[in-house]
Scaffold this motif. Structure first.
Motif, short mmCIF file in Angstrom:
data_model
loop_
_atom_site.label_atom_id
_atom_site.label_comp_id
_atom_site.label_asym_id
_atom_site.label_seq_id
_atom_site.Cartn_x
_atom_site.Cartn_y
_atom_site.Cartn_z
N ALA A 45 0.83 -1.20 0.00
CA ALA A 45 0.00 0.00 0.00
C ALA A 45 0.87 1.26 0.00
CB ALA A 45 -0.94 -0.01 1.20
N ALA A 46 1.94 1.25 0.79
CA ALA A 46 2.83 2.42 0.85
C ALA A 46 3.52 2.64 -0.50
CB ALA A 46 3.87 2.24 1.96
N LEU A 47 3.99 1.57 -1.13
CA LEU A 47 4.63 1.70 -2.44
C LEU A 47 3.63 2.20 -3.48
CD1 LEU A 47 7.00 1.42 -4.36
CD2 LEU A 47 6.46 -1.03 -4.55
N LEU A 48 2.42 1.69 -3.46
CA LEU A 48 1.40 2.15 -4.41
C LEU A 48 1.08 3.62 -4.22
CD1 LEU A 48 -1.01 -0.89 -4.57
CD2 LEU A 48 0.36 0.05 -6.44
N ALA A 49 1.06 4.08 -2.97
CA ALA A 49 0.82 5.51 -2.73
C ALA A 49 1.92 6.36 -3.35
CB ALA A 49 0.70 5.78 -1.23
#
Length: 118
Positions: free
Chosen positions: A14-18
């Motif tokens: 999720a952090a990488l996608l953000a």
């Protein structure tokens, strides 16, 4: 009725996608059983990978920060193989496919799975 989500993100994914969404705008995944990168989920700017009648939209994944959900598509034939599993998108160190947006980050998306009701 089973309400188990078909796709989920680990906190690292999720952090990488953000971060990727902040750089590239709206995003999409396509999960295939293809030859180029095995069965790794491929991340693209939304609409860059053409989906069609042979693809199924499995999920719209919410990611922190402004922007649209990340869509997660799978080929119909791959769905038939994995339809009784929850797909968990994770991130691991290492270089994945040059086609997926995370490749320059030195990490790659990876699918983990868990069996759900049959």
């Amino acid at each position: 009725m089973d309400t188990t989500p078909l796709v989920e993100l680990t906190p690292a994914a999720a952090a990488l996608l953000a971060r990727l969404r902040a750089l590239h705008g709206p995003l999409m995944f396509h999960q295939s059983g293809g030859c180029c990168d095995g069965s790794a989920p491929m991340c693209f700017p939304a609409g860059e990978f053409r989906t069609g009648a042979s693809d199924i939209l499995l999920a719209e994944l919410e990611v922190d920060g402004p922007g649209e959900p990340v869509t997660f598509w799978i080929s119909r034939s791959q769905y038939e193989v994995w339809r009784h599993t929850r797909l968990i998108v994770d991130v691991v160190p290492g270089r994945g496919s040059g086609f997926s947006l995370e490749a320059p980050e030195g990490v790659r998306f990876l699918i983990r799975s868990r069996l759900v009701g049959t």
